[in-house]
Design an enzyme around this catalytic site. Structure first.
Site, mmCIF file in Angstrom:
data_model
loop_
_atom_site.group_PDB
_atom_site.id
_atom_site.type_symbol
_atom_site.label_atom_id
_atom_site.label_comp_id
_atom_site.label_asym_id
_atom_site.label_seq_id
_atom_site.Cartn_x
_atom_site.Cartn_y
_atom_site.Cartn_z
ATOM 1 N N THR A 25 -14.217 24.438 -0.781
ATOM 2 C CA THR A 25 -14.823 23.364 -1.571
ATOM 3 C C THR A 25 -15.838 23.897 -2.572
ATOM 4 O O THR A 25 -15.940 23.394 -3.694
ATOM 5 C CB THR A 25 -15.496 22.344 -0.630
ATOM 6 O OG1 THR A 25 -14.493 21.715 0.165
ATOM 7 C CG2 THR A 25 -16.254 21.279 -1.412
ATOM 8 N N SER A 82 -9.967 26.645 3.052
ATOM 9 C CA SER A 82 -10.163 27.411 4.284
ATOM 10 C C SER A 82 -9.098 27.133 5.327
ATOM 11 O O SER A 82 -8.884 27.933 6.237
ATOM 12 C CB SER A 82 -11.556 27.167 4.865
ATOM 13 O OG SER A 82 -11.724 25.818 5.251
ATOM 14 N N THR A 118 -15.523 24.963 4.406
ATOM 15 C CA THR A 118 -16.272 24.710 5.634
ATOM 16 C C THR A 118 -15.389 24.426 6.848
ATOM 17 O O THR A 118 -15.858 24.498 7.980
ATOM 18 C CB THR A 118 -17.219 23.509 5.448
ATOM 19 O OG1 THR A 118 -16.458 22.353 5.083
ATOM 20 C CG2 THR A 118 -18.247 23.801 4.362
ATOM 21 N N ASP A 119 -14.116 24.095 6.626
ATOM 22 C CA ASP A 119 -13.267 23.695 7.754
ATOM 23 C C ASP A 119 -13.159 24.772 8.824
ATOM 24 O O ASP A 119 -13.001 24.458 10.012
ATOM 25 C CB ASP A 119 -11.861 23.334 7.265
ATOM 26 C CG ASP A 119 -11.814 22.008 6.526
ATOM 27 O OD1 ASP A 119 -12.841 21.312 6.505
ATOM 28 O OD2 ASP A 119 -10.756 21.681 5.977
#
Length: 331
Positions: free
Chosen positions: A13, A57, A89-90
């Site tokens: 992101t 990610s 961030t996942d």
């Protein structure tokens, strides 16, 4: 003389913008783009940038992380004083934990990202990169293992978890909380994670595959049998409560343990897998007696990372795997 900090950009992101032909934002910005958006970095360090990939990610692989670890080792030998990895961030908690297991360096390794992409009002990427570099030049951060710096908080890779799909304060480290924070551009570190064994620089083995299965009400165990039949190298089970399963799932887990390593975690995401409280069929006592390996305090995602790296390093005996989980999950 300013320290050299290398920023390794993997996408996510923080690097996403609108692109023609796409219904939403996609990874577009390079490491250079991310650094140039934060001019204050030049006052802190000499910044090197590297963009080995530019993907969401969810597309990152263990091979990618092994390659990042190799790159970090090489740059550290060339004199880099610290590293900042930017990504989606996942999977930050898994990436940071894998690097924590793979690297044994006396330089900070900091992972960060963003919850709001650069097209949004209040995009948090630039602030997170600035904070991450500030931590990476901090001498007190040298021996803390891999860190996640987000929203002006400093988290240990051993505990941090993403807890919200969209809120910028998504990262938490229960039960300890962050080990530090930033205040007026000053780094404050008030907790030091307990030193942990490092697995070292084992090479990625593309044949190693570990499945993770979350158990639920009335689980019939067929997914467990299917994972074994599909040829997975290992299996992580997120059991109910303190580490429990239905009778059918318990039978399937016993069959699985005869063929591959099976690690028992809890689906709750907090607390340790129990070892000696409940005695019914499918209880933790029953499952551990069938050959399952306790994940201790490690959640399912971390247990999968640890088991994968152990199998890549050819630690395939149940005894060696159990010892590693004892070191990382309960000590």
């Amino acid at each position: 003389m300013k320290p050299v900090i290398d920023v390794i950009s993997l996408g996510g992101t923080i690097a996403m913008k609108d692109k023609s032909g796409s219904a939403g934002v996609v990874p577009t910005l390079s490491g250079d783009d991310l650094v140039q958006a934060v001019p204050q970095l030049a006052e802190i360090a000499v910044i090197g940038t590297h963009s080995p990939c530019n993907v969401p990610s969810a597309h990152l692989t263990f091979e990618d992380i092994f390659n990042v670890a190799s790159k970090i080792r090489m740059l550290a030998q060339e004199g880099s004083a610290g590293f900042v990895i930017t990504q989606g961030t996942d999977t930050i908690e898994e990436t940071a934990y894998a690097l924590d297991l793979l690297l044994s360096l006396e330089v900070p390794v900091v992972v960060t990202g963003a919850m709001r992409n650069p097209t949004k009002q209040g995009a948090d990427g630039p602030a997170n990169i600035l904070a991450a570099v500030q931590v990476a030049v901090e001498p007190a951060a040298k021996s803390l293992g891999s860190l996640v710096v987000f929203n002006d908080e400093i988290h240990s890779a051993q505990f941090v978890r993403k807890t919200h799909t969209s809120n910028p304060s998504t990262f938490r480290s229960d039960p300890l909380g962050p080990i530090g924070w930033l205040a007026e551009d000053e780094v404050r570190i008030h907790l030091e994670p307990k030193s942990r064994p490092v697995l070292g620089s084992s090479e990625f083995d593309n044949d190693v595959r570990v499945a993770i299965i979350k158990l639920g009400l009335g689980d019939d165990g067929r997914l467990i049998d299917a994972a074994v039949t599909a040829g997975y190298s290992g299996l992580v089970i997120e059991g109910l409560g303190g580490g429990h399963a239905s009778v059918s799932a318990a039978d399937a887990l016993e069959r699985a343990c005869a063929k591959i390593p099976v690690v028992l975690a809890s689906r709750t995401g907090a607390g340790e897998v129990l070892t000696s409280t409940y005695g019914f069929v499918g209880s933790e006592i029953d499952l551990l007696s069938k050959g399952l390996i306790s994940a201790g305090r490690l959640d399912g995602c971390r247990a999968r990372v640890l088991l994968t790296l152990l199998l890549c390093s050819k630690e395939t005996s149940v005894e060696n795997i159990a010892d590693a989980f004892l070191s990382h999950g309960t000590q």
